[in-house]
Write an enzyme that holds these catalytic residues in place. Sequence first.
Site, PDB file in Angstrom:
ATOM      1  N   CYS A 155       1.901   0.192   2.592  1.00  0.00           N
ATOM      2  CA  CYS A 155       3.206  -0.186   2.313  1.00  0.00           C
ATOM      3  C   CYS A 155       4.007  -0.975   3.141  1.00  0.00           C
ATOM      4  CB  CYS A 155       3.896   1.274   2.069  1.00  0.00           C
ATOM      5  SG  CYS A 155       2.851   2.477   1.403  1.00  0.00           S
ATOM      6  N   ASP A 156       4.006  -0.716   4.540  1.00  0.00           N
ATOM      7  CA  ASP A 156       5.249  -1.367   5.511  1.00  0.00           C
ATOM      8  C   ASP A 156       4.455  -2.273   6.210  1.00  0.00           C
ATOM      9  OD1 ASP A 156       6.755   0.728   4.382  1.00  0.00           O
ATOM     10  OD2 ASP A 156       6.254   2.323   5.725  1.00  0.00           O
ATOM     11  N   CYS A 194       2.138   4.447   6.337  1.00  0.00           N
ATOM     12  CA  CYS A 194       1.145   3.707   5.246  1.00  0.00           C
ATOM     13  C   CYS A 194       1.552   2.371   5.537  1.00  0.00           C
ATOM     14  CB  CYS A 194       1.981   4.114   3.908  1.00  0.00           C
ATOM     15  SG  CYS A 194       1.271   3.108   2.610  1.00  0.00           S
TER      16      CYS A 194
END
Length: 328
Positions: free
Chosen positions: A140-141, A137
């Site tokens: 997300c990261d 992701c």
Amino acid sequence: MVENLVIIGSGPAGYTAAIYAGRAQLNPVVFEGFSAGGIPGGQLMTTTEVENYPGFPEGVQGPKLMQQIRQQALRWGAKLITDDVIAVDFSQYPFTVASDDLLEVKTRAVIICTGATAKRLHLPGEEKFWNNGISACAICDGANPLFVNADIAVVGGGDSAIEEALYLTKYARQVHLLVRSNCLRASKTMQERVFNHSQIHIHWHSSPISVEGDRILRCVQVQDNLTGAVSDLAVSGLFYAIGHTPNTQLFQDQLELDEAGYIKTQGKSTATNIPGIWAAGDVQDYVYRQAITSAGTGCMAALEAERWLSQRRLSPVGGTPNFVSSVA
Ligand SMILES: Cc1cc2nc3c(=O)[nH]c(=O)nc-3n(C[C@H](O)[C@H](O)[C@H](O)COP(=O)(O)OP(=O)(O)OC[C@H]3O[C@@H](n4cnc5c(N)ncnc54)[C@H](O)[C@@H]3O)c2cc1C
């Protein structure tokens, strides 16, 4: 005894639905899952820092966030059962939900929040670097300091892979897109964006075969699918963009699913094709796939269920449901 509402799944969607349903005095029963389709608490239990969930300016550990949402659901009276649902019958009303421990529950309404599972390659070395160099992701990261001004690789050739690669150029110095064939499956517009991007280098006919590093990821071994030659690509990040599998095997013959297996919902609601059944979170969303959007649709599903149940209270439970539209 017939329950008002059964919620299947305990990620952000399931617990949020439980909070709203609990506050609406529906006494929801939540099957949290055990091993099917992930772990109780859902995908965030497998990550460390969550930096984009509102209300946590310094970030929050995924398991801690889920523990707190769970506590909130308990506070509002949700009955939590840590067990997998193994069968459902949506053809008879009230509906039946059966769990692994042979618990069979009759219910007036169901919210499905069984999530999705990111596909992984299971490369040698992957476990060691999962969440510490390897991710599924970018949103997300991507901002993780590990990837800032670093060289990173993205695996995949579809729209998601292009989106991830483009997104990661905000942080990374260079993004290496590993495509197993000689073409991208993404739309023409997306392809042009990636072809013209100075920070993206496409490696055709290329597949990662293992990862190496010490404390952090240092290198991906890449195989040329035409010649079989293997070379080292020095990167500190590897992002999988090879798709997700929605956890919908249980519902295959019971609900309308799309070609990829996601539950189809109607319009701006979380209603499925069967009145009395709603779906929230990643199990019906292949676009956003975020904790906050899952929680948001969990809220929507509970509000829709509560309105639908209030309308149905006028008619006796049992027999054939009065299939009025479930959209409030
Ligand atoms: C490593 C990682 C890091 C991420 N980081 C972020 C981030 O930083 N920010 C962000 O917004 N999003 C992040 N995401 C995405 C986010 O976790 C998901 O979008 C979100 O968890 C989806 O929530 P959900 O409730 O739909 O389903 P899930 O979280 O997938 O939960 C599904 C639930 O269903 C249960 N279940 C499945 N089958 C059954 C069954 N048969 N019976 C009973 N229960 C069942 C499972 O046990 C699980 O509890 C990340 C995802 C991953 C994998």
